[in-house]
Design a protein around this motif. Structure first.
Motif, PDB file in Angstrom:
ATOM      1  N   ASP A  64      56.417 -10.426 -22.536  1.00  0.00           N
ATOM      2  CA  ASP A  64      55.189 -10.270 -23.326  1.00  0.00           C
ATOM      3  C   ASP A  64      53.959 -10.637 -22.503  1.00  0.00           C
ATOM      4  O   ASP A  64      52.950  -9.931 -22.536  1.00  0.00           O
ATOM      5  N   ALA A  65      54.039 -11.726 -21.763  1.00  0.00           N
ATOM      6  CA  ALA A  65      52.907 -12.162 -20.942  1.00  0.00           C
ATOM      7  C   ALA A  65      52.611 -11.140 -19.843  1.00  0.00           C
ATOM      8  O   ALA A  65      51.445 -10.816 -19.583  1.00  0.00           O
ATOM      9  N   ALA A  66      53.657 -10.616 -19.216  1.00  0.00           N
ATOM     10  CA  ALA A  66      53.462  -9.622 -18.159  1.00  0.00           C
ATOM     11  C   ALA A  66      52.854  -8.342 -18.726  1.00  0.00           C
ATOM     12  O   ALA A  66      51.966  -7.744 -18.107  1.00  0.00           O
ATOM     13  N   TRP A  67      53.309  -7.933 -19.887  1.00  0.00           N
ATOM     14  CA  TRP A  67      52.773  -6.718 -20.503  1.00  0.00           C
ATOM     15  C   TRP A  67      51.318  -6.925 -20.904  1.00  0.00           C
ATOM     16  O   TRP A  67      50.477  -6.054 -20.682  1.00  0.00           O
ATOM     17  N   LEU A  68      50.992  -8.063 -21.454  1.00  0.00           N
ATOM     18  CA  LEU A  68      49.611  -8.355 -21.824  1.00  0.00           C
ATOM     19  C   LEU A  68      48.720  -8.365 -20.582  1.00  0.00           C
ATOM     20  O   LEU A  68      47.609  -7.821 -20.601  1.00  0.00           O
ATOM     21  N   GLU A  69      49.210  -8.932 -19.496  1.00  0.00           N
ATOM     22  CA  GLU A  69      48.448  -8.952 -18.242  1.00  0.00           C
ATOM     23  C   GLU A  69      48.198  -7.520 -17.753  1.00  0.00           C
ATOM     24  O   GLU A  69      47.099  -7.186 -17.309  1.00  0.00           O
ATOM     25  N   GLU A  70      49.206  -6.671 -17.846  1.00  0.00           N
ATOM     26  CA  GLU A  70      49.050  -5.277 -17.424  1.00  0.00           C
ATOM     27  C   GLU A  70      48.047  -4.539 -18.308  1.00  0.00           C
ATOM     28  O   GLU A  70      47.205  -3.782 -17.813  1.00  0.00           O
ATOM     29  N   LEU A  71      48.114  -4.770 -19.595  1.00  0.00           N
ATOM     30  CA  LEU A  71      47.154  -4.136 -20.507  1.00  0.00           C
ATOM     31  C   LEU A  71      45.731  -4.578 -20.192  1.00  0.00           C
ATOM     32  O   LEU A  71      44.804  -3.758 -20.168  1.00  0.00           O
ATOM     33  N   GLU A  72      45.558  -5.856 -19.932  1.00  0.00           N
ATOM     34  CA  GLU A  72      44.224  -6.361 -19.597  1.00  0.00           C
ATOM     35  C   GLU A  72      43.742  -5.785 -18.265  1.00  0.00           C
ATOM     36  O   GLU A  72      42.572  -5.443 -18.121  1.00  0.00           O
ATOM     37  N   ARG A  73      44.647  -5.635 -17.279  1.00  0.00           N
ATOM     38  CA  ARG A  73      44.292  -5.045 -15.996  1.00  0.00           C
ATOM     39  C   ARG A  73      43.825  -3.602 -16.188  1.00  0.00           C
ATOM     40  O   ARG A  73      42.801  -3.187 -15.644  1.00  0.00           O
ATOM     41  N   ARG A  74      44.560  -2.852 -17.012  1.00  0.00           N
ATOM     42  CA  ARG A  74      44.190  -1.457 -17.261  1.00  0.00           C
ATOM     43  C   ARG A  74      42.868  -1.358 -18.021  1.00  0.00           C
ATOM     44  O   ARG A  74      42.047  -0.490 -17.729  1.00  0.00           O
ATOM     45  N   GLU A  75      42.668  -2.244 -18.988  1.00  0.00           N
ATOM     46  CA  GLU A  75      41.400  -2.241 -19.727  1.00  0.00           C
ATOM     47  C   GLU A  75      40.234  -2.504 -18.780  1.00  0.00           C
ATOM     48  O   GLU A  75      39.199  -1.834 -18.842  1.00  0.00           O
ATOM     49  N   GLN A  76      40.408  -3.478 -17.884  1.00  0.00           N
ATOM     50  CA  GLN A  76      39.340  -3.801 -16.939  1.00  0.00           C
ATOM     51  C   GLN A  76      39.068  -2.628 -16.001  1.00  0.00           C
ATOM     52  O   GLN A  76      37.913  -2.352 -15.668  1.00  0.00           O
ATOM     53  N   ALA A  77      40.107  -1.915 -15.600  1.00  0.00           N
ATOM     54  CA  ALA A  77      39.927  -0.751 -14.721  1.00  0.00           C
ATOM     55  C   ALA A  77      39.086   0.312 -15.424  1.00  0.00           C
ATOM     56  O   ALA A  77      38.216   0.931 -14.805  1.00  0.00           O
TER      57      ALA A  77
END
Length: 78
Positions: free
Chosen positions: A40-53
């Motif tokens: 869950d933490a890794a997926w949330l981090e990936e979602l936040e990375r994509r949002e920032q991009a």
């Protein structure tokens, strides 16, 4: 006679997007492997990375219609 799942799906698809996302999330959470906090933490981090991009202009994303078509094609339903 319609199947109950078809009735439920039709009703769910008529809901606003936010409510559909909530239902999808709950359904996905109800199946599969036991809860994994690290995943869950890794997926949330990936979602936040994509949002920032997207916010930084480095990614425009892909329209849902295109993503859906690709998924359906992979599943052999498109």
């Amino acid at each position: 006679m319609a199947h109950p799942t078809e009735d439920i799906l039709a009703a769910a698809l008529s809901l606003p997007e936010g409510e559909r996302l909530k239902i999808a999330s709950e359904l996905l959470a109800s199946v599969g492997e036991p809860h994994d906090d690290a995943w869950d933490a890794a997926w949330l981090e990936e979602l936040e990375r994509r949002e920032q991009a997207v916010r930084d202009g480095g990614s425009e994303g892909t329209p849902w219609s295109e993503v859906r078509a690709r998924v359906l094609a992979r599943l052999g339903a498109g």
